[in-house]
Each structure stands twice: as C-alpha cells, then as structure tokens.
Design a protein around this motif. Structure first.
Motif, PDB file in Angstrom:
ATOM      1  N   LYS A 193       2.037 -11.231   4.002  1.00 37.74           N
ATOM      2  CA  LYS A 193       1.944 -10.271   5.110  1.00 37.74           C
ATOM      3  C   LYS A 193       2.548  -8.916   4.730  1.00 37.74           C
ATOM      4  O   LYS A 193       2.046  -7.865   5.142  1.00 37.74           O
ATOM      5  CB  LYS A 193       2.648 -10.823   6.345  1.00 37.74           C
ATOM      6  N   LYS A 234       0.080  -6.875   2.596  1.00 39.80           N
ATOM      7  CA  LYS A 234      -1.008  -6.368   3.437  1.00 39.80           C
ATOM      8  C   LYS A 234      -0.563  -5.140   4.224  1.00 39.80           C
ATOM      9  O   LYS A 234      -1.312  -4.169   4.363  1.00 39.80           O
ATOM     10  CB  LYS A 234      -1.500  -7.464   4.389  1.00 39.80           C
ATOM     11  N   GLU A 235       0.676  -5.191   4.732  1.00 36.44           N
ATOM     12  CA  GLU A 235       1.206  -4.052   5.479  1.00 36.44           C
ATOM     13  C   GLU A 235       1.408  -2.850   4.566  1.00 36.44           C
ATOM     14  O   GLU A 235       1.135  -1.708   4.960  1.00 36.44           O
ATOM     15  CB  GLU A 235       2.520  -4.448   6.149  1.00 36.44           C
ATOM     16  N   LYS A 248      -1.994  -1.324   3.859  1.00 37.24           N
ATOM     17  CA  LYS A 248      -2.460  -0.657   5.082  1.00 37.24           C
ATOM     18  C   LYS A 248      -1.793   0.705   5.241  1.00 37.24           C
ATOM     19  O   LYS A 248      -2.463   1.716   5.548  1.00 37.24           O
ATOM     20  CB  LYS A 248      -2.160  -1.548   6.286  1.00 37.24           C
ATOM     21  N   ARG A 249      -0.497   0.763   5.016  1.00 41.70           N
ATOM     22  CA  ARG A 249       0.219   2.029   5.194  1.00 41.70           C
ATOM     23  C   ARG A 249      -0.121   3.041   4.097  1.00 41.70           C
ATOM     24  O   ARG A 249      -0.207   4.243   4.363  1.00 41.70           O
ATOM     25  CB  ARG A 249       1.727   1.780   5.239  1.00 41.70           C
TER      26      ARG A 249
END
Length: 312
Positions: free
Chosen positions: A236, A239-240, A243-244
């Motif tokens: 997770k 993925k974050e 994304k950022r």
C-alpha cells in the motif's frame, strides 16, 4: 576452500563477501555472524547516534574476533561522531553511502581504517580512487533500498576498467552463480544484502522476511523521483508513493511520507505501510537459514559453477 583476491588479502577475511550495511537490519548480531563465518559483517549505522552504534560494535566483538565494518551514512546528523567512534574503537573497515568520505580519509588512514565507498557511477568511482579510498563497491540498480540508474552487469565492468583499486560488485547477487558472474565481470568480491535479511541471526521482523520469501520476480518496484529512487516490495505504501509522484507533489512531501517507514516494516512488521526494502533477487530466496549455512552455500555454488564453466 578460501577464495583469494586482493580484498581477502587487504582485509584478512576468508571469503570476499561483504554483508550489506542495511539500516535497522544490519545489527551486531548479523554482522558478527557474517564475520565469524568468513565474510565481512557490516553494522548499518544509518541515522543512529554513536552510543547505539557503539553497542552494536560491542555485540560483534562478543561474537567474533574476525574483521568487521561499519557502514557510515553521510546524510546522518551524526557523521562526525560516527567517524570518531570508528577510529576510537579501532573498527578495521568502513563502507560509506550517500556522500563523499574525502574529508575524513586522512584521519581514517592514520587510524588504519580501510574505506570502501558504495558508488553507482564511473565518474564517482574515479574521483574517490584519486582521493585515496581502498576499494569501490559498485552497486547496480537491482539492489534494495536507495538505487542508482545503471544495472550491475553494465556498471561493474565499466568501473573495473576505470580504476586500479579492487572493486566489489553489489546488486542482484544472492547465490554462487551471482558471485561467479561478478568475478567474471572483474570484481574481486561481492556485497550481499537481501539474502542475509532472510537469516536466523537477522533481527528483522518475521513478517518482513516472509514478504521477501513470498515475492516473485516482478514484485519489487522503484518509488521516488530522480535522485531519490528506492526499491522495495510492492504494498500500500508503494502505491501511495507512485500516486503522489504522478500527481506532482514536492520532494519534501514524499520525504514526509517515507519518514520512519523502513523501521515500521523491518522492526515493527508493518508490511502494508512500511517500506519493505529488498532487491530483485528476493524471488530467488525461499527460506530462512543460519548465516553460516548461507555463506557455505554461496561458496559451494560458486565452486560448482566455476567447474561447470571450465568444462564448457
């Protein structure tokens, strides 16, 4: 059998195998076991204060009287104190990362401390050779944690051709085949990190080790932005991060997201929002074994592959 190279002669070790100086993970327990088994165990100082590193040095010396080292992280706020500690405690070897040890070389040489910087480019290797270091650790982007942009296969022979001091290959090495390949590229030793995480002596949380064991060939991912890339196992947190990055956030915001996440994974066992730093070789690692067994298997595999190649 011993494997003799300039590295083993310079350091007085049986095998030219460095254990990666991984922050939070490369403690005195692991470093002591690697040195006792014939390699060079390395304490990962990371951002730890000197009193913590001193305790790890004491642990190693209770385990073995063999040579060992400390990895000095040049972004640590305690660099000056760690260098002084290394000298005062007569640590025989340091490896360095994230900076140039040049300003400390005179004092280190006077104290007879051998210096092996980790580098990811030919230009830096040449500059460090001129400054007087004892060897170069050429680390390809297959490794876990902070990475450069060149693969081990391409980087090692270029650095070997560019310098006259011994070169140690790092990144993507977990067995005897990898060791032999590194030697064929001109290296005189190897540095191994991820394989040693999955050892019984490593204090990393079992959840962290099990994620390495479960990982497949494409289960690591590179997060961050140019100059700040980190390889870890997908979860997770990664993925974050991705994304950022895609949304164009600042390096400072990414730094805040990543702060403390290696400890969260390695020590606290948070495999969802912790940073599970590991190299691409994690798919080759299927079990947790004592350090001595891992090193014996590395050497047996090296000799087996050497005989096979000689018979081609």
């Amino acid at each position: 059998m011993n494997i003799k190279t300039r590295i083993t002669q310079i350091l007085g070790i049986k095998y030219p195998i460095f254990q990666g100086g991984m922050a939070w993970i490369a403690t005195g327990e692991l470093a002591g076991a690697v040195s006792k088994s014939g390699g060079l165990g390395i304490i990962g100082a990371g951002n730890a204060p000197p009193e913590i590193v001193e305790k790890e040095i004491e642990k190693v010396r209770k385990i073995t009287d063999k040579p060992f080292g400390v990895n000095v992280y040049y972004l640590s706020p305690y660099v000056e104190e760690i260098i002084k500690l290394v000298i005062d405690k007569k640590v025989p070897v340091i490896t360095t990362g994230a900076g140039n040890p040049g300003k400390h070389l005179a004092a280190l040489k006077e104290a007879q401390v051998k210096v092996f910087p980790v580098v990811a480019s030919v230009a830096l290797a040449k500059r460090l050779e001129r400054s007087g270091v004892d060897g170069i650790i050429a680390e390809g982007m297959e490794c876990g944690g902070h990475i450069g942009e060149i693969t081990t296969m391409a980087l090692v022979p270029q650095i070997v051709d560019a310098v006259d001091i011994p070169v140690i290959a790092a990144g993507g090495i977990a067995d005897g085949r990898g060791m032999l390949a590194a030697v064929a590229l001109g290296a005189e030793g190897v540095q191994i990190g991820t394989r040693f995480i999955c050892s019984t002596e490593c204090i990393a949380d079992d959840a962290y080790k099990n994620e390495i064991i479960k990982a497949k060939d494409r289960d690591t991912v590179v997060t961050g932005v140019h100059g700040h890339h980190v390889r870890c196992i997908k979860n997770k947190l990664t993925k974050e991060f991705i994304k950022r990055v895609e949304s164009g956030v600042s390096i400072e915001e990414l730094g805040e997201l990543g702060a403390g996440k290696l400890k969260a994974a390695a020590i606290d066992g948070d495999i969802e929002m912790g940073s599970i730093m590991a190299g691409q070789v994690c798919a080759m690692i299927n079990d947790i074994k004592p350090v001595e067994t891992i090193i014996n298997e590395l050497i047996e595999g090296y000799n087996k592959e050497l005989k096979r190649v000689q018979n081609i």
